[in-house]
Design a protein around this motif. Structure first.
Motif, short mmCIF file in Angstrom:
data_model
loop_
_atom_site.label_atom_id
_atom_site.label_comp_id
_atom_site.label_asym_id
_atom_site.label_seq_id
_atom_site.Cartn_x
_atom_site.Cartn_y
_atom_site.Cartn_z
N GLN A 1 -13.75 -1.51 17.46
CA GLN A 1 -13.94 -2.95 17.67
C GLN A 1 -14.90 -3.20 18.83
OE1 GLN A 1 -9.97 -4.47 18.35
NE2 GLN A 1 -9.72 -5.06 16.22
N GLU A 2 -14.74 -2.45 19.89
CA GLU A 2 -15.59 -2.66 21.07
C GLU A 2 -17.01 -2.15 20.83
OE1 GLU A 2 -16.42 -4.28 24.59
OE2 GLU A 2 -14.39 -4.34 23.78
N SER A 3 -17.13 -1.06 20.09
CA SER A 3 -18.43 -0.38 19.93
C SER A 3 -19.27 -0.91 18.78
CB SER A 3 -18.21 1.11 19.73
OG SER A 3 -17.51 1.67 20.82
N PHE A 4 -18.64 -1.33 17.69
CA PHE A 4 -19.39 -1.60 16.47
C PHE A 4 -19.33 -3.04 15.98
CE2 PHE A 4 -17.92 2.91 16.01
CZ PHE A 4 -19.13 3.49 16.35
N THR A 5 -18.59 -3.89 16.66
CA THR A 5 -18.54 -5.30 16.25
C THR A 5 -18.96 -6.19 17.42
OG1 THR A 5 -16.26 -5.78 16.91
CG2 THR A 5 -16.56 -4.79 14.74
N PHE B 1 -9.81 -2.64 7.85
CA PHE B 1 -10.48 -3.85 7.37
C PHE B 1 -10.09 -5.07 8.21
CE2 PHE B 1 -10.40 -7.73 4.81
CZ PHE B 1 -11.76 -7.83 4.49
N PHE B 2 -8.79 -5.31 8.35
CA PHE B 2 -8.35 -6.50 9.05
C PHE B 2 -8.62 -6.45 10.56
CE2 PHE B 2 -5.78 -7.27 5.20
CZ PHE B 2 -6.22 -8.56 4.95
N CYS B 3 -8.74 -5.25 11.10
CA CYS B 3 -9.01 -5.13 12.53
C CYS B 3 -10.50 -5.15 12.86
CB CYS B 3 -8.37 -3.86 13.08
SG CYS B 3 -6.57 -3.96 13.16
N LEU B 4 -11.35 -4.95 11.87
CA LEU B 4 -12.79 -4.89 12.15
C LEU B 4 -13.59 -6.08 11.63
CD1 LEU B 4 -13.41 -1.07 11.58
CD2 LEU B 4 -13.21 -2.29 13.75
N VAL B 5 -13.02 -6.89 10.74
CA VAL B 5 -13.75 -8.05 10.25
C VAL B 5 -13.47 -9.24 11.15
CG1 VAL B 5 -13.70 -7.27 7.86
CG2 VAL B 5 -11.93 -8.81 8.66
N GLN B 6 -14.35 -10.22 11.08
CA GLN B 6 -14.19 -11.44 11.87
C GLN B 6 -13.12 -12.31 11.22
OE1 GLN B 6 -17.71 -13.77 12.26
NE2 GLN B 6 -16.74 -15.31 13.54
N LEU B 7 -12.11 -12.67 11.98
CA LEU B 7 -11.00 -13.48 11.46
C LEU B 7 -10.83 -14.77 12.24
CD1 LEU B 7 -8.35 -10.68 10.86
CD2 LEU B 7 -9.73 -11.84 9.15
N ASN B 8 -11.88 -15.28 12.84
CA ASN B 8 -11.76 -16.48 13.66
C ASN B 8 -11.35 -17.71 12.88
OD1 ASN B 8 -12.54 -14.94 15.79
ND2 ASN B 8 -14.65 -15.65 15.82
N ASN B 9 -11.66 -17.79 11.60
CA ASN B 9 -11.37 -18.99 10.82
C ASN B 9 -10.06 -18.90 10.04
OD1 ASN B 9 -13.80 -20.08 11.69
ND2 ASN B 9 -14.93 -19.13 10.00
N VAL B 10 -9.27 -17.86 10.28
CA VAL B 10 -8.01 -17.69 9.58
C VAL B 10 -6.93 -18.47 10.33
CG1 VAL B 10 -6.25 -16.05 8.83
CG2 VAL B 10 -8.67 -15.43 8.71
N PRO B 11 -6.27 -19.42 9.64
CA PRO B 11 -5.20 -20.17 10.32
C PRO B 11 -3.96 -19.30 10.50
CG PRO B 11 -5.33 -20.81 8.02
CD PRO B 11 -6.46 -19.86 8.26
#
Length: 118
Positions: A80-84, A12-22
């Motif tokens: 991560q490279e293939s599906f996100t 979950f944590f490696c495949l979701v977008q986490l750009n806005n997490v401080p």
């Protein structure tokens, strides 16, 4: 069961977008997170395989746990490279995963040695 749940948390944590997490100002914090994730995964897998293979004094559960953690980490990087579109594979993440798995094996072996000499 705990190892599978933890693998789900990692995925979950490696495949979701986490750009806005401080994440604060810690340099390479994401690599430390990868080390932690795979340290815990390796230990949980070991506890599972040790219990269900009846291999109390064998290296087999350690080897299987290590390999599962490493290949799971590689699989996550490929995913991560293939599906996100927001995440990308990183060889340094793989090295951090490998470091966490090695650390997990080292702790397992040290704990085993300590309990043998008690």
């Amino acid at each position: 069961m705990a190892a599978l749940l933890w693998a789900g948390v990692i995925a979950f944590f490696c495949l979701v977008q986490l750009n806005n997490v401080p994440l604060g100002e810690v340099s390479n914090l994401d690599k430390l997170v990868h080390v932690f994730f795979h340290f815990v995964l390796t230990v949980l897998c070991f506890l599972f395989f040790q219990k269900y293979t009846n291999a109390i004094n064998s290296l087999k559960p350690i080897i299987i746990s290590f390999l599962f953690s490493v290949f799971f980490g590689i699989g996550i990087e490929i995913a991560q490279e293939s599906f996100t579109i927001t995440r990308h594979a990183d060889v340094f993440d793989v090295l951090a995963n490998l470091s966490g798995a090695i650390l997990g094996v080292a702790v397992i072996i040290l704990f085993d040695l300590k309990t043998k000499f008690r």
